[in-house]
Design a protein around this motif. Structure first.
Motif, PDB file in Angstrom:
ATOM      1  N   ARG A 145      -5.308  -1.877   9.811  1.00 48.26           N
ATOM      2  CA  ARG A 145      -6.649  -2.318   9.396  1.00 48.26           C
ATOM      3  C   ARG A 145      -6.792  -3.829   9.441  1.00 48.26           C
ATOM      4  NH1 ARG A 145      -6.516   1.922   5.339  1.00 48.26           N
ATOM      5  NH2 ARG A 145      -5.774   0.386   3.813  1.00 48.26           N
ATOM      6  N   THR A 152      -2.363  -3.728  -3.994  1.00 53.44           N
ATOM      7  CA  THR A 152      -1.520  -2.657  -3.465  1.00 53.44           C
ATOM      8  C   THR A 152      -1.081  -2.979  -2.044  1.00 53.44           C
ATOM      9  OG1 THR A 152      -2.681  -1.024  -4.828  1.00 53.44           O
ATOM     10  CG2 THR A 152      -1.422  -0.189  -2.944  1.00 53.44           C
ATOM     11  N   ASP A 153       0.196  -2.806  -1.787  1.00 54.63           N
ATOM     12  CA  ASP A 153       0.830  -2.971  -0.476  1.00 54.63           C
ATOM     13  C   ASP A 153       1.053  -4.431  -0.068  1.00 54.63           C
ATOM     14  OD1 ASP A 153       1.140  -0.291   0.011  1.00 54.63           O
ATOM     15  OD2 ASP A 153      -0.626  -0.091   1.285  1.00 54.63           O
ATOM     16  N   SER A 157      -6.514  -5.916   6.987  1.00 54.73           N
ATOM     17  CA  SER A 157      -7.254  -6.440   5.833  1.00 54.73           C
ATOM     18  C   SER A 157      -6.545  -7.613   5.173  1.00 54.73           C
ATOM     19  CB  SER A 157      -7.488  -5.323   4.811  1.00 54.73           C
ATOM     20  OG  SER A 157      -6.286  -4.638   4.505  1.00 54.73           O
ATOM     21  N   ARG A 200      -1.233   2.276   8.123  1.00 60.67           N
ATOM     22  CA  ARG A 200      -2.698   2.183   8.171  1.00 60.67           C
ATOM     23  C   ARG A 200      -3.170   0.837   7.635  1.00 60.67           C
ATOM     24  NH1 ARG A 200      -2.392   7.711   6.577  1.00 60.67           N
ATOM     25  NH2 ARG A 200      -2.653   7.121   4.370  1.00 60.67           N
ATOM     26  N   THR A 201      -2.554   0.390   6.560  1.00 59.52           N
ATOM     27  CA  THR A 201      -2.908  -0.918   5.996  1.00 59.52           C
ATOM     28  C   THR A 201      -2.674  -2.025   7.015  1.00 59.52           C
ATOM     29  OG1 THR A 201      -2.409  -0.229   3.724  1.00 59.52           O
ATOM     30  CG2 THR A 201      -2.345  -2.582   4.177  1.00 59.52           C
ATOM     31  N   ARG A 225      -5.776 -12.157   1.069  1.00 61.39           N
ATOM     32  CA  ARG A 225      -7.026 -11.421   1.233  1.00 61.39           C
ATOM     33  C   ARG A 225      -8.118 -12.487   1.247  1.00 61.39           C
ATOM     34  NH1 ARG A 225      -8.606  -6.011   1.945  1.00 61.39           N
ATOM     35  NH2 ARG A 225      -7.305  -5.290   0.195  1.00 61.39           N
ATOM     36  N   SER A 241       0.861   5.363   5.133  1.00 61.13           N
ATOM     37  CA  SER A 241      -0.194   4.610   4.445  1.00 61.13           C
ATOM     38  C   SER A 241      -0.048   3.111   4.684  1.00 61.13           C
ATOM     39  CB  SER A 241      -0.182   4.910   2.945  1.00 61.13           C
ATOM     40  OG  SER A 241       1.049   4.502   2.359  1.00 61.13           O
ATOM     41  N   LEU A 242       1.199   2.628   4.694  1.00 66.46           N
ATOM     42  CA  LEU A 242       1.412   1.208   4.959  1.00 66.46           C
ATOM     43  C   LEU A 242       1.059   0.878   6.405  1.00 66.46           C
ATOM     44  CD1 LEU A 242       2.329  -1.581   4.079  1.00 66.46           C
ATOM     45  CD2 LEU A 242       4.693  -0.891   4.517  1.00 66.46           C
TER      46      LEU A 242
END
Length: 204
Positions: free
Chosen positions: A73, A152-153, A75, A69-70, A125, A66-67
């Motif tokens: 991305r 998150t993350d 983001s 993927r983050t 962000r 999951s990290l």
């Protein structure tokens, strides 16, 4: 000149000394000998070298799916040393158990930052600061002090990028002080104080 006793003779809890100040010279002497300050506002400075000591390195760094993927991305964006004092303030806020990062500590480490020894990594962000960490670098060693997240993350991104970026700069000791479940999940592990102090000696 080293103002500290031998950290190998610390108490069972890891306490090396009580007293002194938070001057740049004192802080640098502490880190050069594997010691860090940790105490509450209004107390005399307390200096610690626990056994065992938690470290993380590039070979053991664990990035979950999951990290990963983050990170792919994109983001979040990451910067170094743009908002050092603010990162410390964010690390201090919102802690239910209280904090050792009180104004005197922020002032001391900001002075250390302005002298080129303390560094922050910021996770953004867009224009919002949502995560980060700070610590002290001494030659090929980095001593992480605290981190925070508002999304998150975000703190995980800060840690991953800090380890990766610093390894590219020949840092070979990345200290995280105490092993928490969160840090263990990312590949941090304990080593005995004797081994840790030998690594400090070799890398600072």
């Amino acid at each position: 000149m080293n103002p500290f006793p031998d950290p190998r003779k610390a108490s069972r809890q890891g306490l090396v000394a009580v007293g002194g100040d938070l001057s740049i010279a004192t802080l640098l002497a502490a880190y050069d000998h594997g010691i860090f300050p940790w105490f509450n506002a209004g107390e005399r400075p307390q200096w610690w070298s626990p056994d065992p000591r938690a470290v993380i390195d590039l070979d053991h760094l664990h990035i979950s799916r999951s990290l990963a993927r983050t990170l792919r991305r994109g983001s979040f964006s990451v910067s170094w040393n743009r908002q050092f004092s603010r990162v410390m303030e964010e690390c201090a806020s919102g802690r239910h158990e209280g904090t050792w990062i009180f104004p005197e500590m922020i002032d001391a480490y900001t002075s250390l930052h302005e002298a080129g020894h303390a560094h922050s990594i910021e996770v953004w962000r867009d224009d919002d600061l949502v995560g980060g960490l700070y610590g002290v670098r001494r030659r090929n060693a980095f001593f992480a002090e605290s981190m925070f997240h508002r999304e998150t993350d975000a703190s995980k991104v800060a840690l991953v990028r800090a380890v990766q970026d610093l390894w590219q700069q020949d840092v070979r000791l990345f200290d995280v002080q105490f092993l928490t479940p969160h840090l263990a999940s990312m590949g941090a592990h304990n080593i005995r104080r004797g081994e840790y102090l030998e690594r400090v000696k070799n890398h600072t």
